[in-house]
Design an enzyme around this catalytic site. Structure first.
Site, PDB file in Angstrom:
ATOM      1  N   GLU A   1       0.337   3.564   1.808  1.00 18.56           N
ATOM      2  CA  GLU A   1       0.412   3.988   3.218  1.00 18.56           C
ATOM      3  C   GLU A   1       1.786   3.702   3.827  1.00 18.56           C
ATOM      4  OE1 GLU A   1      -1.764   5.296   5.863  1.00 18.56           O
ATOM      5  OE2 GLU A   1      -2.714   6.202   4.135  1.00 18.56           O
TER       6      GLU A   1
ATOM      7  N   SER B   1       0.832  -1.204   0.000  1.00 21.17           N
ATOM      8  CA  SER B   1       0.000   0.000   0.000  1.00 21.17           C
ATOM      9  C   SER B   1       0.865   1.251   0.000  1.00 21.17           C
ATOM     10  CB  SER B   1      -0.874  -0.006   1.255  1.00 21.17           C
ATOM     11  OG  SER B   1      -1.418   1.272   1.474  1.00 21.17           O
TER      12      SER B   1
ATOM     13  N   TYR C   1      -1.912   0.895  10.422  1.00 20.88           N
ATOM     14  CA  TYR C   1      -2.086   0.177   9.155  1.00 20.88           C
ATOM     15  C   TYR C   1      -0.804   0.260   8.310  1.00 20.88           C
ATOM     16  CZ  TYR C   1      -3.814  -0.709   4.412  1.00 20.88           C
ATOM     17  OH  TYR C   1      -3.983  -1.197   3.140  1.00 20.88           O
TER      18      TYR C   1
HETATM   19  O1  G4F Z   1     -11.051   6.209   1.570  1.00 19.75           O
HETATM   20  P1  G4F Z   1     -10.091   6.221   2.687  1.00 19.75           P
HETATM   21  O2  G4F Z   1     -10.552   5.592   3.959  1.00 19.75           O
HETATM   22  O3  G4F Z   1      -8.762   5.571   2.138  1.00 19.75           O
HETATM   23  P2  G4F Z   1      -7.249   5.555   2.695  1.00 19.75           P
HETATM   24  O4  G4F Z   1      -7.185   5.828   4.140  1.00 19.75           O
HETATM   25  O5  G4F Z   1      -6.421   6.440   1.826  1.00 19.75           O
HETATM   26  O6  G4F Z   1      -6.840   4.022   2.476  1.00 19.75           O
HETATM   27  C1  G4F Z   1      -7.176   3.291   1.304  1.00 19.75           C
HETATM   28  O7  G4F Z   1      -6.148   3.390   0.353  1.00 19.75           O
HETATM   29  C2  G4F Z   1      -4.877   2.837   0.776  1.00 19.75           C
HETATM   30  C3  G4F Z   1      -3.875   3.030  -0.343  1.00 19.75           C
HETATM   31  O8  G4F Z   1      -4.218   2.246  -1.424  1.00 19.75           O
HETATM   32  C4  G4F Z   1      -5.068   1.367   1.114  1.00 19.75           C
HETATM   33  F1  G4F Z   1      -3.890   0.844   1.523  1.00 19.75           F
HETATM   34  C5  G4F Z   1      -6.112   1.197   2.187  1.00 19.75           C
HETATM   35  O9  G4F Z   1      -6.362  -0.189   2.413  1.00 19.75           O
HETATM   36  C6  G4F Z   1      -7.406   1.838   1.705  1.00 19.75           C
HETATM   37  O10 G4F Z   1      -7.865   1.116   0.587  1.00 19.75           O
HETATM   38  O11 G4F Z   1      -9.666   7.724   3.039  1.00 19.75           O
HETATM   39  C7  G4F Z   1      -9.113   8.594   2.083  1.00 19.75           C
HETATM   40  C8  G4F Z   1      -8.958   9.973   2.682  1.00 19.75           C
HETATM   41  C9  G4F Z   1      -8.248   9.974   4.045  1.00 19.75           C
HETATM   42  O12 G4F Z   1      -7.333  11.039   4.124  1.00 19.75           O
HETATM   43  C10 G4F Z   1      -9.373  10.214   5.046  1.00 19.75           C
HETATM   44  O13 G4F Z   1      -8.975  10.872   6.233  1.00 19.75           O
HETATM   45  O14 G4F Z   1     -10.255  10.522   2.922  1.00 19.75           O
HETATM   46  C11 G4F Z   1     -10.288  11.108   4.219  1.00 19.75           C
HETATM   47  N1  G4F Z   1     -11.660  11.127   4.713  1.00 19.75           N
HETATM   48  C12 G4F Z   1     -12.371  12.259   4.973  1.00 19.75           C
HETATM   49  N2  G4F Z   1     -13.584  11.940   5.458  1.00 19.75           N
HETATM   50  C13 G4F Z   1     -12.414  10.062   5.032  1.00 19.75           C
HETATM   51  C14 G4F Z   1     -13.621  10.567   5.505  1.00 19.75           C
HETATM   52  N3  G4F Z   1     -12.169   8.730   4.946  1.00 19.75           N
HETATM   53  C15 G4F Z   1     -13.168   7.860   5.334  1.00 19.75           C
HETATM   54  N4  G4F Z   1     -12.961   6.528   5.232  1.00 19.75           N
HETATM   55  N5  G4F Z   1     -14.380   8.333   5.833  1.00 19.75           N
HETATM   56  C16 G4F Z   1     -14.664   9.670   5.939  1.00 19.75           C
HETATM   57  O15 G4F Z   1     -15.734  10.084   6.397  1.00 19.75           O
END
Ligand code: G4F
Length: 334
Positions: A132, A130, A154
């Site tokens: 990350e 990832s 993670y």
């Molecule tokens: O959609 P996210 O939860 O994805 P994140 O954390 O980037 O992780 C995903 O991608 C990684 C890289 O491929 C993978 F390794 C991992 O398994 C997963 O698939 O969040 C994306 C962004 C973050 O900065 C988060 O803080 O969106 C921001 N965000 C803002 N509001 C939110 C929210 N994320 C989530 N899940 N929910 C919210 O309400």
């Protein structure tokens, strides 16, 4: 007929990868965790197809903590290629459940490597790493040589697993490689990830819901691609002569705010009228911006992303609208 085994077959990537491998003539084994519910919405179209399930597709119960069962399945199925996709995949949640995140993602991968290296015929292994692992990166965009600086439980667990895959490749000569994947989405994306959370809410609001969508940091910036493209890169990586790691990314940055714009535009609404930021949705620590340089994958694998973010978000909104309309007709929502 080449034989593949997939951990995490019921997830977004697992379902696209299964379709791809079946279309290429593989026999596919998948590992699933035992649960009381037997529906697996992302692969039900395959497991309920009598011409596929039981002849070219097989599921086995195990999880990444159960080394004895995993070893037995590996011996019985004798795969040529193993695609290791399983793990705790939610970054935000890893702050709530850091121990099980590390147990599944880090130790689970080590356990699998130990099983594979003892097999009479050692299969090729693809591990889905990832972006990350780069955490707060020292450079942008990141390439295969960018140092790891994980900033979340993670990310630390993924960094352990990715490094362990490299160690087993170097120490034991295994064909074991890491796909360092940036965010990849689709209509099959889990509902707690931000893109799907947004597209589902936009669809519900379009169909009359009066809810307010609560989000965390909407200034956060990511490199978002289409999951169907990313599993194609994974397959290509295992067809190479030499085992190497690759960055899989679009190289294009967009903010959560832009995802909001694309999703609400797709249903003819203004996101500002329906969205609130909510302190409870912010993470204890978040990675602000991650952008991948996939030029090595383009050069060596002949891979490139085919779907841009606007099209991807529109595809997700359309699918969510269709699912909700089906649901409102009384049939179960997918
Ligand atoms: O959609 P996210 O939860 O994805 P994140 O954390 O980037 O992780 C995903 O991608 C990684 C890289 O491929 C993978 F390794 C991992 O398994 C997963 O698939 O969040 C994306 C962004 C973050 O900065 C988060 O803080 O969106 C921001 N965000 C803002 N509001 C939110 C929210 N994320 C989530 N899940 N929910 C919210 O309400």
């Amino acid at each position: 007929m080449p034989i593949a085994l997939i951990t995490g077959i019921t997830g977004q990537d697992g379902s696209y990868l299964t379709e791809l491998l079946l279309s290429k003539g593989y026999l596919v084994h998948g590992i699933v965790r035992r649960a009381s519910r037997t529906e697996r919405p992302r692969i039900d179209h395959l497991t309920l197809d009598g011409t596929i399930y039981g002849s070219r597709l097989f599921l086995h119960y195990a999880d990444l903590q159960d080394a004895t069962t995993l070893r037995r399945i590996m011996l019985k199925s004798a795969p040529d290629e193993v695609y290791h996709l399983a793990g705790q995949s939610h970054v935000g949640l890893s702050f709530e459940i850091p121990e099980s995140t590390c147990e599944f993602t880090a130790m689970g991968t080590l356990r699998l490597l130990e099983i594979l290296r003892d097999l009479p015929k050692v299969p090729r292994l693809l591990y889905v790493g990832s972006s990350e692992v780069f955490g707060n990166p020292v450079e942008s965009p990141q390439s295969e040589t960018t140092p790891f600086r994980p900033a979340t439980p993670y990310g630390v667990a993924k960094a352990f697993a990715v490094d362990m895959v490299r160690v087993y490749r170097q120490a034991f000569g295994m064909f074991a490689v890491n796909a360092l994947c940036y965010n990849h989405e689709s209509p099959r994306r889990g509902e707690s990830f931000v893109t799907r959370k947004i597209t589902r809410a936009a669809a519900r609001i379009k169909l009359g819901s009066k809810e307010t969508l609560k989000l965390g940091n909407i200034e956060s910036v990511r490199d978002w691609g289409f999951a169907g493209d990313y599993v194609d890169a994974m397959w290509r990586m295992l067809q190479q002569e030499t085992p190497e790691d690759f960055i899989i990314a679009t190289g294009r940055l967009s903010s959560v705010r832009q995802v909001l714009e694309y999703a609400f535009n797709a249903v003819g609404l203004r996101w500002q009228d329906h969205v609130q930021t909510d302190a409870g949705q912010f993470r204890a620590a978040d990675v602000q911006s991650l952008c991948g340089d996939a030029s090595k994958a383009r050069r060596i694998l002949g891979w490139q992303p085919t779907v841009d973010l606007v099209k991807l978000v529109e595809m997700m909104v359309e699918s969510d609208l269709a699912a909700l309309q089906t649901h409102s007709d009384g049939r179960p929502e997918n």
